[in-house]
Design an enzyme around this catalytic site. Structure first.
Site, PDB file in Angstrom:
ATOM      1  N   GLU A 148       0.815  -1.236   0.000  1.00  0.00           N
ATOM      2  CA  GLU A 148       0.000   0.000   0.000  1.00  0.00           C
ATOM      3  C   GLU A 148       0.842   1.278   0.000  1.00  0.00           C
ATOM      4  OE1 GLU A 148      -2.674  -0.641   3.300  1.00  0.00           O
ATOM      5  OE2 GLU A 148      -3.434  -2.494   2.433  1.00  0.00           O
ATOM      6  N   GLU A 198      -5.965 -10.550  -1.769  1.00  0.00           N
ATOM      7  CA  GLU A 198      -6.767 -10.386  -0.540  1.00  0.00           C
ATOM      8  C   GLU A 198      -8.238 -10.307  -0.930  1.00  0.00           C
ATOM      9  OE1 GLU A 198      -5.353  -7.244   2.030  1.00  0.00           O
ATOM     10  OE2 GLU A 198      -3.256  -7.725   1.627  1.00  0.00           O
TER      11      GLU A 198
END
Ligand code: G3I
Length: 372
Positions: free
Chosen positions: A157, A262
């Site tokens: 991220e 994910e």
């Protein structure tokens, strides 16, 4: 006669205490030769505290990723202190069950140990100090599991919507150099380990372009990059399927693999992360509309949309190396507490009773039929 009755009772008791999973073939076996099927698991499964989830993992998944135990705040809580017990057990579990083991995540601004970017006075450290800390952290962890962990989410991220580098202590100190430092150290520690960039919101055009640029920069510097992890925290109305697919294609065109790293899909109304969520009764009802169970009308849409995404993964199976669900069963998903605590969510492949969602049964049947 008496014997028969006792065995009937025993069988009944076994049936009550063992997981009553609907009889279906294995999901990972259905996609054998295309991509692996992963699950994020936490210490409760590894430590045998959730036997029903454990059975599902062993039957349907051939890849696991650490949901939390390899993150910096748990593994490296103080500069000269590492905690390996949970991660060791996680890796042992994967090996005992012949699973591909994925490490998550080496460098992430969130769940980072509080000391990592600061000096004794609470000031941000100099770039050279942070560089050395990243090298030490990455080297220690990757070396410990050398040859056992197949691949690492090296940085997580690091880009925000629109494509800017995320503003964090890491980037404040080193700009984007921290990314390249982490990749270099990971490769030096285990030259055979695969290395990944991982992020959410990957349908966003700015993020897409930025990651294409970062992949090119890694390659220009002669650094190893194997794949992009497209997290895939989906909702009923986001992301736009075509934009998601466009990003998948853009990364594949750069010569790297794609991991759907994910996967889960919220069935509940979207709440912006910045929303000021009060807890008036009316508000709670609106945001937590299915406290008993998901109505069929919504479940059908959810299943259709998940099937659509799986079809895309299947169509791109030459480029997609792994599809990992972020959890196993609905009752034990981070989504029940995010972005608001206490909602009843329905995001995973198996429900609260450990039964497969209908789309799972369908895709397994279809994949098996295609093989025959
Ligand atoms: O372990 C403590 C426990 O001792 C304590 O009693 C309890 C009280 O809330 O908290 C427990 O820690 C929680 C931890 O999960 C383990 O369950 C933390 O509060 C909670 O914040 C933490 O959430 C994790 C989250 O990352 C943290 O940012 C989720 O489980 C995990 O699923 C989630 O995973 C992230 C990926 O790493 C990166 N991508 C997004 C994804 C979802 O946020």
């Amino acid at each position: 006669m008496k014997l028969l009755n006792i065995s009937a009772i025993v069988m009944f008791c076994v049936a009550c205490s063992s997981p009553q999973t609907e009889k279906i073939d294995s999901l990972s076996r259905a996609f054998d030769g295309k991509f692996t099927i992963g699950a994020a698991i936490d210490t409760s499964i590894v430590n045998g505290l959730r036997p029903q989830a454990d059975s599902l993992v062993k039957k349907h998944f051939n890849s696991i990723v650490a949901e939390n135990c390899m993150k910096c705040m748990y593994m490296h809580p103080a500069e000269n202190q590492y905690f390996f017990d949970d991660a060791d057990r996680f890796v042992d579990y994967g090996e005992r069950n012949n699973m591909e083991i994925i490490g998550h995540c080496l460098v992430w601004h969130s769940q980072m140990a509080p000391w990592f970017c600061y000096d004794d006075k609470g000031e941000l450290v100099e770039p050279e100090v942070l560089r050395q800390r990243i090298v030490d952290h990455v080297t220690t962890i990757v070396s410990r599991y050398k040859g056992r962990v197949k691949g690492w989410d090296v940085v997580n991220e690091v880009v925000v919507e629109g494509g800017e580098l995320r503003d964090s202590p890491l980037s404040k100190i080193m700009g984007e150099e921290f990314i390249y430092t982490a990749f270099e150290a990971a490769h030096a520690a285990d030259p055979d380990a695969q290395l990944y960039l991982n992020d959410y919101g990957m349908d966003n055009a700015g993020r897409r372009d930025s990651y294409v640029r970062i992949i090119r920069e890694l390659k220009n510097r002669g650094l190893r990059i194997d794949a992009i992890g497209m997290q895939g925290h989906l909702g009923m109305e986001y992301p736009d399927v075509a934009e998601f697919e466009k990003s998948l294609e853009a990364y594949a065109a750069e010569g790297v693999k794609v991991m759907i790293s994910e996967l889960d899909m919220s069935a509940l109304p979207y709440i912006s992360r910045s929303a000021n969520v009060g807890d008036t009764v009316a508000f709670m009802k609106k945001l937590n509309p299915y406290p008993e169970q998901l109505p069929d009308s919504v479940a059908n849409i959810w299943n259709d949309r998940m099937a659509t995404f799986f079809n895309i993964f299947d169509e791109h199976s030459a480029d997609v190396q792994r599809v990992t669900a972020w959890g196993v069963d609905d009752g034990y998903s981070w989504k029940n507490d995010f972005p608001m605590k206490g909602r009843k969510e329905y995001p995973l492949l198996f429900d609260r009773n450990f039964q497969p969602k209908p789309f799972i049964r369908d895709i397994i049947n279809r994949a098996n039929e295609a093989k025959n």
